[in-house]
Motif scaffolding. Structure first.
Motif, PDB file in Angstrom:
ATOM      1  N   UNK A   1       0.868  -1.176   0.000  1.00 41.64           N
ATOM      2  CA  UNK A   1       0.000   0.000   0.000  1.00 41.64           C
ATOM      3  C   UNK A   1       0.902   1.222   0.000  1.00 41.64           C
ATOM      4  N   UNK A   2       0.644   2.163  -0.905  1.00 35.44           N
ATOM      5  CA  UNK A   2       1.470   3.362  -1.007  1.00 35.44           C
ATOM      6  C   UNK A   2       0.590   4.549  -1.382  1.00 35.44           C
ATOM      7  N   UNK A   3       0.794   5.682  -0.706  1.00 34.45           N
ATOM      8  CA  UNK A   3       0.000   6.886  -0.974  1.00 34.45           C
ATOM      9  C   UNK A   3       0.656   7.807  -1.993  1.00 34.45           C
ATOM     10  N   UNK A   4       1.971   7.780  -2.079  1.00 37.82           N
ATOM     11  CA  UNK A   4       2.691   8.677  -2.967  1.00 37.82           C
ATOM     12  C   UNK A   4       2.596   8.147  -4.401  1.00 37.82           C
ATOM     13  N   UNK A   5       1.730   8.750  -5.206  1.00 33.63           N
ATOM     14  CA  UNK A   5       1.489   8.256  -6.555  1.00 33.63           C
ATOM     15  C   UNK A   5       2.718   8.374  -7.451  1.00 33.63           C
ATOM     16  N   UNK A   6       3.488   9.441  -7.294  1.00 37.57           N
ATOM     17  CA  UNK A   6       4.688   9.601  -8.112  1.00 37.57           C
ATOM     18  C   UNK A   6       5.698   8.505  -7.783  1.00 37.57           C
ATOM     19  N   UNK A   7       5.869   8.220  -6.500  1.00 34.69           N
ATOM     20  CA  UNK A   7       6.777   7.137  -6.104  1.00 34.69           C
ATOM     21  C   UNK A   7       6.242   5.792  -6.572  1.00 34.69           C
ATOM     22  N   UNK A   8       4.933   5.605  -6.492  1.00 36.70           N
ATOM     23  CA  UNK A   8       4.326   4.358  -6.956  1.00 36.70           C
ATOM     24  C   UNK A   8       4.596   4.151  -8.442  1.00 36.70           C
ATOM     25  N   UNK A   9       4.440   5.190  -9.232  1.00 33.81           N
ATOM     26  CA  UNK A   9       4.671   5.079 -10.673  1.00 33.81           C
ATOM     27  C   UNK A   9       6.135   4.840 -10.993  1.00 33.81           C
ATOM     28  N   UNK A  10       7.018   5.387 -10.180  1.00 31.64           N
ATOM     29  CA  UNK A  10       8.457   5.242 -10.444  1.00 31.64           C
ATOM     30  C   UNK A  10       8.973   3.863 -10.059  1.00 31.64           C
ATOM     31  N   UNK A  11       8.517   3.327  -8.925  1.00 37.33           N
ATOM     32  CA  UNK A  11       9.115   2.105  -8.390  1.00 37.33           C
ATOM     33  C   UNK A  11       8.322   0.843  -8.717  1.00 37.33           C
TER      34      UNK A  11
END
Length: 266
Positions: free
Chosen positions: A195-205
């Motif tokens: 579960x991750x809230x940071x969408x930019x980090x989610x898209x990157x990793x």
């Protein structure tokens, strides 16, 4: 190859439905993120997959077996789960916490072994825990504590890893350290669902993203396809701009300012 699959999954508390009709499969050896607004059922889904709660309807299969068919220790050898706010046992040191990850591999006829020691030392070295190895875990900073917990998960050496907001409340430096390690964990062959809230980090990793809203599945697919302007605006009820990061082209999400509400301040 599919490691875990969910079919027509529902979950409800008395008088309140939380998850509705989820169906998806997790490809083995990939990093998959669960994204969505607060209250969309992300943490509840992770608890169901970790068998911390039981679904109201539907089926969860791990390695093509019903999740409920696994014994407790057998499941812990196949699946590791780190909740959002894990509780530290009183007085425990970092080295002892990491050693807890080997518990599922032990029994009456198999006590502490050379393999256990090697897995613990591997976790220590990969997460660079040497400087805090004998420190009380309760005295660690938030970033250090999260790395220690991840050391325990790595020592557990399970095929599937479930992480609930592993970067919550971390500063940008520790967040990057934790996400890099999680990404490397998936590249080593483990399947990681977080579960991750940071969408930019989610898209990157992440390799794939599962998007939820109001307990319903909104999208599942390659991360940089799921993170798109129409879906984000629908999920979060706000307008955004998507920019491409200079280094790797990963999407950066910038919420637009909203008109002021109510009387203007003096």
């Amino acid at each position: 190859m599919t490691l875990l699959s969910v079919h027509r999954l529902h979950f409800a508390y008395p008088g309140k439905a939380v998850l509705h009709d989820l169906t998806f499969s997790l490809p083995a050896g990939q990093l998959i993120g669960i994204v969505g607004p607060n209250g969309s059922g992300k943490s509840t889904l992770l608890k169901l997959l970790a068998r911390q709660q039981q679904p109201s309807q539907g089926q969860i299969r791990l390695a093509d077996r019903p999740l409920q068919d696994f014994g407790h220790k057998e499941l812990a050898r196949r699946l590791a789960y780190l909740p959002q706010r894990p509780q530290l046992p009183a007085g425990i040191r970092v080295d002892q916490l990491v050693q807890y990850g080997r518990y599922p591999h032990q029994g009456w006829l198999r006590q502490w072994s050379h393999e256990d020691r090697q897995q613990v030392l591997k976790a220590r070295d990969q997460l660079q825990l040497q400087d805090i190895w004998h420190q009380p875990a309760a005295a660690l900073s938030g970033g250090q504590a999260q790395l220690a917990w991840l050391g325990m998960i790595l020592a557990q050496d399970s095929d599937l890893v479930l992480l609930d907001e592993p970067t919550s409340a971390l500063d940008i430096g520790h967040q990057a350290d934790v996400l890099e390690f999680i990404h490397q964990m998936a590249r080593s062959g483990k399947t990681v669902l977080m579960v991750i809230h940071d969408l930019a980090a989610a898209a990157r990793y992440c390799d794939y993203l599962l998007a939820l809203a109001d307990g319903r599945q909104q999208a599942f697919g390659p991360a940089r396809e799921v993170v798109n302007k129409p879906l984000i605006e629908r999920l979060y009820g706000t307008q955004v701009d998507l920019l491409a990061a200079p280094q790797d082209g990963a999407p950066v999400i910038v919420p637009r300012r909203r008109p002021a509400r109510g009387p203007h301040p003096l």
